[in-house]
Design an enzyme around this catalytic site. Structure first.
Site, PDB file in Angstrom:
ATOM      1  N   GLU A 132       0.848  -1.200   0.000  1.00 19.89           N
ATOM      2  CA  GLU A 132       0.000   0.000   0.000  1.00 19.89           C
ATOM      3  C   GLU A 132       0.876   1.239   0.000  1.00 19.89           C
ATOM      4  O   GLU A 132       2.039   1.172   0.409  1.00 19.89           O
ATOM      5  CB  GLU A 132      -0.900  -0.007   1.240  1.00 19.89           C
ATOM      6  CG  GLU A 132      -0.117   0.205   2.527  1.00 19.89           C
ATOM      7  CD  GLU A 132      -0.838  -0.270   3.785  1.00 19.89           C
ATOM      8  OE1 GLU A 132      -1.129  -1.486   3.865  1.00 19.89           O
ATOM      9  OE2 GLU A 132      -1.086   0.561   4.665  1.00 19.89           O
ATOM     10  N   LYS A 134       2.822   4.537   1.019  1.00 19.22           N
ATOM     11  CA  LYS A 134       3.272   5.143   2.280  1.00 19.22           C
ATOM     12  C   LYS A 134       2.911   6.626   2.207  1.00 19.22           C
ATOM     13  O   LYS A 134       3.499   7.385   1.441  1.00 19.22           O
ATOM     14  CB  LYS A 134       4.775   4.959   2.456  1.00 19.22           C
ATOM     15  CG  LYS A 134       5.274   5.473   3.792  1.00 19.22           C
ATOM     16  CD  LYS A 134       6.688   4.991   4.060  1.00 19.22           C
ATOM     17  CE  LYS A 134       7.122   5.247   5.493  1.00 19.22           C
ATOM     18  NZ  LYS A 134       7.219   6.657   5.816  1.00 19.22           N
ATOM     19  N   ASP A 136       2.545  10.463   3.010  1.00 19.52           N
ATOM     20  CA  ASP A 136       3.438  11.444   3.631  1.00 19.52           C
ATOM     21  C   ASP A 136       2.632  12.438   4.463  1.00 19.52           C
ATOM     22  O   ASP A 136       2.315  13.538   4.031  1.00 19.52           O
ATOM     23  CB  ASP A 136       4.210  12.165   2.521  1.00 19.52           C
ATOM     24  CG  ASP A 136       5.546  12.673   3.021  1.00 19.52           C
ATOM     25  OD1 ASP A 136       5.867  12.419   4.203  1.00 19.52           O
ATOM     26  OD2 ASP A 136       6.263  13.308   2.234  1.00 19.52           O
ATOM     27  N   TYR A 243      -4.885   2.515   8.517  1.00 19.03           N
ATOM     28  CA  TYR A 243      -4.088   1.381   8.015  1.00 19.03           C
ATOM     29  C   TYR A 243      -3.507   0.479   9.098  1.00 19.03           C
ATOM     30  O   TYR A 243      -2.816  -0.475   8.811  1.00 19.03           O
ATOM     31  CB  TYR A 243      -2.971   1.880   7.088  1.00 19.03           C
ATOM     32  CG  TYR A 243      -2.042   2.919   7.711  1.00 19.03           C
ATOM     33  CD1 TYR A 243      -1.254   2.608   8.806  1.00 19.03           C
ATOM     34  CD2 TYR A 243      -1.965   4.199   7.184  1.00 19.03           C
ATOM     35  CE1 TYR A 243      -0.416   3.547   9.378  1.00 19.03           C
ATOM     36  CE2 TYR A 243      -1.117   5.150   7.743  1.00 19.03           C
ATOM     37  CZ  TYR A 243      -0.348   4.817   8.846  1.00 19.03           C
ATOM     38  OH  TYR A 243       0.477   5.736   9.408  1.00 19.03           O
ATOM     39  N   LYS A 332      11.162   2.427  -0.240  1.00 15.52           N
ATOM     40  CA  LYS A 332      11.182   3.861  -0.560  1.00 15.52           C
ATOM     41  C   LYS A 332      11.415   4.083  -2.050  1.00 15.52           C
ATOM     42  O   LYS A 332      12.120   3.316  -2.692  1.00 15.52           O
ATOM     43  CB  LYS A 332      12.309   4.558   0.227  1.00 15.52           C
ATOM     44  CG  LYS A 332      12.057   4.643   1.729  1.00 15.52           C
ATOM     45  CD  LYS A 332      10.903   5.579   2.018  1.00 15.52           C
ATOM     46  CE  LYS A 332      10.877   6.067   3.445  1.00 15.52           C
ATOM     47  NZ  LYS A 332      11.809   7.092   3.764  1.00 15.52           N
ATOM     48  N   CYS A 426      43.674  30.132  -1.392  1.00 16.20           N
ATOM     49  CA  CYS A 426      42.376  30.322  -0.753  1.00 16.20           C
ATOM     50  C   CYS A 426      41.660  31.518  -1.382  1.00 16.20           C
ATOM     51  O   CYS A 426      42.222  32.616  -1.422  1.00 16.20           O
ATOM     52  CB  CYS A 426      42.598  30.541   0.739  1.00 16.20           C
ATOM     53  SG  CYS A 426      41.118  31.059   1.599  1.00 16.20           S
ATOM     54  N   CYS A 429      41.332  34.487   1.433  1.00 13.65           N
ATOM     55  CA  CYS A 429      42.442  35.293   1.963  1.00 13.65           C
ATOM     56  C   CYS A 429      43.678  35.272   1.072  1.00 13.65           C
ATOM     57  O   CYS A 429      44.643  35.984   1.346  1.00 13.65           O
ATOM     58  CB  CYS A 429      42.813  34.835   3.371  1.00 13.65           C
ATOM     59  SG  CYS A 429      43.674  33.264   3.408  1.00 13.65           S
ATOM     60  N   CYS A 449      43.213  25.792   3.369  1.00 11.84           N
ATOM     61  CA  CYS A 449      43.876  27.087   3.404  1.00 11.84           C
ATOM     62  C   CYS A 449      44.887  27.076   4.551  1.00 11.84           C
ATOM     63  O   CYS A 449      44.579  26.626   5.642  1.00 11.84           O
ATOM     64  CB  CYS A 449      42.823  28.168   3.638  1.00 11.84           C
ATOM     65  SG  CYS A 449      43.533  29.734   4.138  1.00 11.84           S
ATOM     66  N   CYS A 455      42.921  34.267   7.662  1.00 11.22           N
ATOM     67  CA  CYS A 455      41.794  34.005   6.762  1.00 11.22           C
ATOM     68  C   CYS A 455      40.461  34.354   7.434  1.00 11.22           C
ATOM     69  O   CYS A 455      40.116  33.770   8.459  1.00 11.22           O
ATOM     70  CB  CYS A 455      41.810  32.535   6.370  1.00 11.22           C
ATOM     71  SG  CYS A 455      40.506  32.135   5.212  1.00 11.22           S
TER      72      CYS A 455
HETATM   73  S1  IVH Z   1       2.265   1.048   9.076  1.00 12.63           S
HETATM   74  C1  IVH Z   1       3.904  -0.840  12.870  1.00 12.63           C
HETATM   75  N1  IVH Z   1       1.359   1.982   6.836  1.00 12.63           N
HETATM   76  O1  IVH Z   1       5.182   5.693   8.160  1.00 12.63           O
HETATM   77  C2  IVH Z   1       3.938  -0.068  11.618  1.00 12.63           C
HETATM   78  N2  IVH Z   1       2.710   3.397   8.148  1.00 12.63           N
HETATM   79  O2  IVH Z   1       7.909   4.987   9.068  1.00 12.63           O
HETATM   80  C3  IVH Z   1       2.997   1.042  11.629  1.00 12.63           C
HETATM   81  N3  IVH Z   1       3.018   5.624   7.213  1.00 12.63           N
HETATM   82  O3  IVH Z   1       4.832   6.437  11.550  1.00 12.63           O
HETATM   83  C4  IVH Z   1       3.030   1.861  10.422  1.00 12.63           C
HETATM   84  N4  IVH Z   1       1.803   5.335   5.429  1.00 12.63           N
HETATM   85  O4  IVH Z   1       3.326   7.658   9.919  1.00 12.63           O
HETATM   86  C5  IVH Z   1       2.102   2.230   7.904  1.00 12.63           C
HETATM   87  N5  IVH Z   1       0.443   2.714   4.846  1.00 12.63           N
HETATM   88  C6  IVH Z   1       1.163   2.944   5.911  1.00 12.63           C
HETATM   89  C7  IVH Z   1       1.786   4.181   6.121  1.00 12.63           C
HETATM   90  C8  IVH Z   1       2.563   4.367   7.250  1.00 12.63           C
HETATM   91  C9  IVH Z   1       2.538   6.185   6.098  1.00 12.63           C
HETATM   92  C10 IVH Z   1       3.928   6.295   8.147  1.00 12.63           C
HETATM   93  C11 IVH Z   1       3.457   6.311   9.567  1.00 12.63           C
HETATM   94  C12 IVH Z   1       4.576   5.732  10.377  1.00 12.63           C
HETATM   95  C13 IVH Z   1       5.718   5.845   9.432  1.00 12.63           C
HETATM   96  C14 IVH Z   1       6.726   4.758   9.715  1.00 12.63           C
END
Ligand code: IVH
Length: 705
Positions: A132, A134, A136, A243, A332, A426, A429, A449, A455
């Site tokens: 899923e 991640k 931000d 989630y 990532k 440098c 100076c 330097c 300097c």
């Molecule tokens: S699961 C035990 N699922 O990522 C694990 N985290 O680096 C609980 N985050 O603090 C996190 N999307 O703020 C999970 N789909 C997702 C997420 C997610 C964003 C963030 C969350 C967490 C951080 C961990």
């Protein structure tokens, strides 16, 4: 998100290339910078850098501490950020953890292999995982009792967060009351975020109202949630994806990750439509790619894909390592790159004299940030990548505090371009800049330097060193005063210290009228300066800040040469590597080739010689005291411990050294004698352990007569 013109040069250097001195400076800077960001983020809700940049600062701090353990500090130990004082605190009954990261398909495969190994499964055994986005944003834990929202808390440091219940009640995605039959206690966790279009509209509004704009949607979400007045939060377009979960009373709604999230959907939460259950690594990576392709067209920011083992029984068996679950990881997205052209290459000079090349770029957006400077690290790196002015280059933001030039797009190079010629002087100076060689002849990556005393880039640091306790020891002249005096042009070179009083007499802007100063403190400062017009030769040599010349080397040189002239003449004559003078220098016990080279570099730099000559018009240097060749302690290693009553620790040390002894700070089997006063603790125990003779202070005086 600012992109300052001045890149802290030391940060362009690999941690392992820093000298302890540079590491200490950078560590101090980083700690202060991080602390300032913490205040801006947690107390003022006005962060000035992105979370990624903040993380990189912390990573750099940790890397320095790993390399230089003596610098370890409280800042680095704290994980995440303590909840701020302005909200009530909530202890999480189940800690809110973070995720480990992987950065490539191979590492994702390793993650799966590790899981199989841990569970003792066949290397090919199927393990279903969910994948899923991640999100931000910032995570939040929502506690429902009998289906009603009772508490909402931020993550905080994972153990304890902030009570943001009132604010969370204003978020439309978050139900106040759950639908259907739900566990009596249910903590649902997920991400509070702001959509990109809502963020843009909010910033427009902020700007129109003359209020500060947010750097990115994540900061906008965090700042909006952490408002003391929930009416403000209500006015901000915050959203939520569920989630994960914390405490839950039995029976669980499902025994799988995907089933739980589906149940959350039925209870009334918004869940992410891109979550998918995958049976193989191939499926998992295909879903990753699918999300990556959609990334820029999604309504919200994401920075990777989260993989979680689907079966909750397996999750339980897998458990946690440190602060992250073994059953989940974040894959990532790679560092974002862009191409642009180099308009110039500038050289920055750091406080320790290191010359760092910086590429000035045609501004380009990389990962949502406009980049117009990138580090080129050092001379070798420019040569290796063959970066030239006017080249088209690939730049990237990742893994480091500052953007980097990755490579040159050679196909687009202009026919008449010429290789970059790294300056040998440098730019600040004009002193010559050198690359040192170590004892094995290997050149240092950094060019430095040599005009330390003159300097401007190094001035404040040098002045601080010059007046320090172990150097000239000018009392009442601390770091803050030096900085202020330098800023106002009162003291820009060491020799200015000795003309301060005369200049003050004739000046209309008297020192005593400056903030923080008064009649008495100014008088004391002038007295302290006057007292140091008479100074021992070794203190003066040390105060000059010659590279590699520490306090004990300074003493050695003072004892050997007796006068500064003798030292300077030898250093000048030693310019030729195989001269007699060079041999004389390196023949001194304790002076190696690197130190000899540093002495030569220092004195051959005309600017330094002039500064020294000028200083000597104000000072009288005391020749070193003759060391008694035959004293009861000559050649012995001593340790002083406990409270000494008849002499200070410094006095005891110099007395012993005058008598030809070496003074050490810890007791080992090489120690010959321990002088212990009342309250001596572990050193006394060590002495007993190693069978070292221990005497009292009185016995010490009897011994040395
Ligand atoms: S699961 C035990 N699922 O990522 C694990 N985290 O680096 C609980 N985050 O603090 C996190 N999307 O703020 C999970 N789909 C997702 C997420 C997610 C964003 C963030 C969350 C967490 C951080 C961990």
């Amino acid at each position: 998100m600012s992109n300052p013109d001045k890149i802290p040069p030391a940060r362009a250097m690999a941690v392992e290339d820093l000298t302890p001195f540079e590491a200490r400076l950078e560590h101090g800077d980083l700690a202060a910078e991080i602390a300032a960001h913490d205040v801006r983020y947690h107390q003022q809700d006005a962060p000035t850098i992105s979370d990624g940049d903040y993380d990189r600062l912390r990573q750099r701090l940790l890397a320095i501490e790993a390399h230089f353990p003596e610098l370890r500090s409280v800042v680095a130990v704290a994980v995440g950020a303590k909840p701020s004082e302005k909200f009530a605190k909530v202890k999480h009954r189940v800690p809110m953890l973070s995720l480990a990261n992987v950065f490539s398909d191979d590492e994702a495969g390793d993650f799966l292999d590790r899981i199989r190994r841990y569970l003792d499964l066949d290397p090919q055994a199927p393990v279903a995982l969910t994948a899923e986005p991640k999100i931000d944003g910032l995570s939040c834990s929502l506690r429902y009792e009998d289906g009603k929202l009772v508490v909402a808390a931020t993550r905080g440091d994972g153990e304890e967060g902030e009570d943001v219940t009132l604010n969370v009640r204003t978020i439309k995605d978050i139900p106040q009351v759950l639908v259907g039959s739900v566990p009596a206690i249910l903590e649902v966790r997920g991400e509070i975020y702001m959509r990109k279009d809502d963020f843009a509209a909010l910033n427009q509004r902020q700007e129109a109202e003359g209020k500060p704009v947010f750097a990115n949607p994540r900061n906008a979400a965090a700042g909006s949630l952490r408002q003391l007045d929930s009416a403000i939060t209500a006015d901000r377009p915050l959203r939520f994806f569920a989630y994960a979960w914390g405490e839950i009373s039995e029976p669980l709604p499902s025994m799988s990750q995907s089933g739980m999230v589906e149940a959350f959907g039925r209870f009334g939460f918004v869940t992410n439509p891109l979550m998918k259950r995958c049976d193989t690594l191939t499926d998992l990576l295909a879903h990753y790619r699918m999300i990556e392709v959609q990334r820029s067209s999604l309504a919200y920011d994401i920075d990777g894909v989260v993989y979680k083992v689907d079966d909750l029984a397996l999750q339980r068996r897998l458990g946690f390592i440190a602060r992250s679950p073994r059953w989940a990881t974040a894959h990532k997205f790679p560092a974002e790159q862009a191409t642009t052209s180099v308009t110039a290459i500038d050289i920055q000079v750091g406080r320790t004299g290191v010359l760092t090349p910086v590429a000035r770029l045609e501004p380009v957006t990389v990962g949502g940030v406009v980049v117009s400077n990138a580090t080129l690290h050092n001379e070798e790196e420019i040569a290796r990548k063959d970066v030239r002015i006017c080249d088209t280059v690939v730049v990237q933001r990742a893994g480091d505090v500052i953007p980097q030039v990755v490579s040159v797009v050679l196909e687009q190079r202009k026919a008449d371009s010429i290789a970059y010629d790294f300056p040998k002087t440098c730019p600040v100076c004009g002193s010559h800049a050198v690359r040192e060689a170590d004892a094995a002849g290997k050149e240092d990556k950094a060019r430095r330097c040599t005009g330390g005393l003159v300097c401007p880039a190094q001035a404040v640091e040098r002045l601080r060193h010059f007046v320090a306790r172990d150097a000239m020891d000018i009392k009442g002249f601390g770091e803050r005063q030096i900085e202020a005096f330098y800023r106002d042009g009162l003291v820009t070179r060491p020799q200015d210290i000795f003309t301060l009083e005369t200049r003050d007499t004739g000046s209309l802007k008297k020192l005593k009228n400056r903030e923080g100063w008064g009649e008495t403190s100014v008088r004391n400062l002038f007295a302290a300066i006057a007292a140091r017009r008479n100074v021992t030769l070794h203190r003066f040599i040390f105060a000059l800040g010659i590279r590699h010349v520490g306090e004990s080397t300074a003493k050695l040189l003072a004892r050997h040469f007796g006068t500064l002239d003798a030292l300077r003449e030898t250093a000048l004559a030693a310019r030729e590597p195989d001269s007699e003078a060079r041999k004389t220098l390196t023949a001194i016990d304790g002076i190696g080739p690197v130190m000899a080279e540093a002495l030569v570099d220092f004195f051959t730099e005309e600017h330094n010689s002039q500064a020294v000559a000028e200083l000597l018009t104000y000072l009288t240097l005391q020749p070193p005291e003759v060391v008694a060749s035959q004293s009861p302690v000559s050649g012995k290693t001593l340790v002083f411990t406990g409270a000494l009553e008849r002499m200070s620790r410094d006095e005891a040390k110099s007395m012993a050294e005058r008598l030809g002894a070496k003074v050490s700070g810890s007791v080992s089997k090489k120690t010959d004698l321990v002088v212990a006063g009342p309250g001596a603790g572990s050193k006394l125990a060590d002495a007993r352990k190693h069978g070292v003779e221990v005497i009292t202070e009185d016995e010490w005086f009897t011994l040395i007569g």
